[in-house]
Each structure stands twice: as C-alpha cells, then as structure tokens.
Scaffold this motif. Structure first.
Motif, PDB file in Angstrom:
ATOM      1  N   SER A 175      -9.205   0.787   5.433  1.00 34.80           N
ATOM      2  CA  SER A 175      -9.948   1.885   4.829  1.00 34.80           C
ATOM      3  C   SER A 175     -11.179   1.411   4.056  1.00 34.80           C
ATOM      4  O   SER A 175     -12.298   1.787   4.357  1.00 34.80           O
ATOM      5  N   CYS A 214      -8.466  -4.480   4.485  1.00 37.92           N
ATOM      6  CA  CYS A 214      -7.962  -3.109   4.421  1.00 37.92           C
ATOM      7  C   CYS A 214      -8.690  -2.272   5.474  1.00 37.92           C
ATOM      8  O   CYS A 214      -9.918  -2.331   5.586  1.00 37.92           O
ATOM      9  N   PHE A 273      -1.417   8.251   1.672  1.00 33.10           N
ATOM     10  CA  PHE A 273      -0.039   8.640   1.951  1.00 33.10           C
ATOM     11  C   PHE A 273       0.807   8.891   0.706  1.00 33.10           C
ATOM     12  O   PHE A 273       1.970   9.261   0.819  1.00 33.10           O
ATOM     13  N   PHE A 308       0.083  -2.777   2.668  1.00 34.79           N
ATOM     14  CA  PHE A 308       0.897  -1.692   3.190  1.00 34.79           C
ATOM     15  C   PHE A 308       0.493  -1.404   4.626  1.00 34.79           C
ATOM     16  O   PHE A 308      -0.679  -1.461   4.968  1.00 34.79           O
ATOM     17  N   ILE A 309       1.484  -1.099   5.446  1.00 33.06           N
ATOM     18  CA  ILE A 309       1.239  -0.817   6.852  1.00 33.06           C
ATOM     19  C   ILE A 309       1.817   0.549   7.165  1.00 33.06           C
ATOM     20  O   ILE A 309       2.985   0.816   6.899  1.00 33.06           O
ATOM     21  N   LYS A 310       0.977   1.406   7.722  1.00 29.89           N
ATOM     22  CA  LYS A 310       1.443   2.732   8.146  1.00 29.89           C
ATOM     23  C   LYS A 310       0.533   3.192   9.271  1.00 29.89           C
ATOM     24  O   LYS A 310      -0.685   3.065   9.183  1.00 29.89           O
ATOM     25  N   LEU A 365      -3.391  -1.600   4.916  1.00 30.38           N
ATOM     26  CA  LEU A 365      -4.062  -1.005   3.767  1.00 30.38           C
ATOM     27  C   LEU A 365      -3.762  -1.740   2.467  1.00 30.38           C
ATOM     28  O   LEU A 365      -2.665  -2.280   2.296  1.00 30.38           O
ATOM     29  N   CYS A 366      -4.734  -1.701   1.551  1.00 30.75           N
ATOM     30  CA  CYS A 366      -4.479  -2.158   0.186  1.00 30.75           C
ATOM     31  C   CYS A 366      -3.657  -1.070  -0.509  1.00 30.75           C
ATOM     32  O   CYS A 366      -3.554   0.057  -0.009  1.00 30.75           O
ATOM     33  N   LYS A 367      -3.097  -1.395  -1.643  1.00 33.28           N
ATOM     34  CA  LYS A 367      -2.222  -0.451  -2.352  1.00 33.28           C
ATOM     35  C   LYS A 367      -2.956   0.841  -2.717  1.00 33.28           C
ATOM     36  O   LYS A 367      -2.441   1.936  -2.525  1.00 33.28           O
ATOM     37  N   ASP A 409      -5.609   2.331  -1.371  1.00 32.66           N
ATOM     38  CA  ASP A 409      -5.891   3.193  -0.222  1.00 32.66           C
ATOM     39  C   ASP A 409      -4.617   3.744   0.407  1.00 32.66           C
ATOM     40  O   ASP A 409      -4.600   4.880   0.889  1.00 32.66           O
ATOM     41  N   TYR A 410      -3.555   2.963   0.396  1.00 39.83           N
ATOM     42  CA  TYR A 410      -2.279   3.483   0.898  1.00 39.83           C
ATOM     43  C   TYR A 410      -1.852   4.695   0.075  1.00 39.83           C
ATOM     44  O   TYR A 410      -1.475   5.734   0.632  1.00 39.83           O
TER      45      TYR A 410
END
Length: 177
Positions: free
Chosen positions: A47, A45, A76, A60-62, A67-69, A71-72
C-alpha cells in the motif's frame, strides 16, 4: 506475485531469486515471505511502499497483499467510536479503554473537571463517565447527602464516612484499538 526458480551457483549451492525484482539474492541472509525469498530493499508494503524491514518486527498478509501494520489496520481493521466525543476512532490509532468503553487519547480525561490523566493515575467509571478521584469522592458525598440528608453533620464528617467505601479503582493503560 510469481514464484521465481532457484538457480544453482558455481559451487552447487542453490541460489534464490528475489520475489520482488527477480534478481539473484547474493546476500548472506534471506528474507522469506509468502514462500518466496526477498532482498531487504524489495520487501515493501503493497500500500504505502515502505520498506518492511524498517517498519517494525511484524508484517501482515491478506488477499496476497504484504502490508505494514498501519496499512493493514487501515484496510482491514475495525474502527470504533469514542465514548466521550462519539467521533470515529480509526483502527490504527492508540486508544484508552475503561471496561467496554474506548476513548481517543485526548478525550481520556475527567468528564467533570477535564483533568488529563497520566499513566498510573486512578480514575473511576461512574454512570459511564470517567472521573478523577476528587470528583468521584465529591459525587459520593452529594449522593450520600441526597439519600441521608445531614441534620447536624458537617461536610467533613460526611467525607470521612465516604472514605470507608471501596469503589472499583482502575489504572491508566494505553493500548491500540
């Protein structure tokens, strides 16, 4: 992150360089994220630096961040307000929902007697307040008495009349905000 070039091995097979450390991946299975291949230990991750292989089945990608769920959602996700205490509910926190209302898990209780519901319990949403079955029926009895004051009827008689009313029943269900 830079995309590293693949190098052919001695037997002609294509070797893949890790998108994290740049070293050649010699493991049998490859992880592919953002069109790059990764060692299990290198896919982390952006973060909190946790290993995403251990963080669960999804990542997750942004904005080029992996990112892990949790931190996503922190970065966001949307936050909301608890319908009972009106305090903020973080996006990653588990919540209870009743129609359009959202509640902290600890706030999801009868707002008259503070009974904490268990999964499968019936609850009622009356005037935007959550009530247990007992308090809901009591409220119906007194509402009926206000409209039709009893002349000689007993409370038990009124309760028997109210039981025939069919309120909308909801069942407890946990979800993420």
């Amino acid at each position: 992150m830079d995309v590293s070039k693949s190098e052919p091995s001695k037997n002609g097979a294509v070797q893949r360089a890790c998108g994290g450390c740049g070293e050649v991946i010699t493991e049998r299975y490859l992880l592919k994220v953002l069109d790059m291949f990764w060692h299990e230990d290198c896919l982390k991750c952006s973060s909190c630096n946790c290993r995403l292989v251990e963080a669960g089945p999804s990542l997750f990608i942004k904005s080029n961040l992996i990112l892990c769920k949790k931190d996503y959602l922190k970065l966001f996700g949307h936050t909301g307000h608890c319908a009972a205490c009106n305090k903020t509910i973080p996006a990653f926190e588990m919540v209870m929902r009743a129609r359009t209302n959202v509640y902290h898990l600890e706030c999801f209780a009868c707002q008259q007697c503070n009974y904490r519901f268990c999964i499968g319990d019936k609850f009622f949403l009356c005037e935007n307040k959550i009530l247990c079955e007992s308090d809901y029926e009591e409220r119906l009895v007194f509402a009926n008495m206000a409209v039709h004051p009893p002349s000689t009827a007993t409370l038990a008689h009124i309760k028997r009349q109210v039981i025939h009313l069919q309120p909308q029943v909801m069942k407890l269900d946990a979800s993420e905000f």
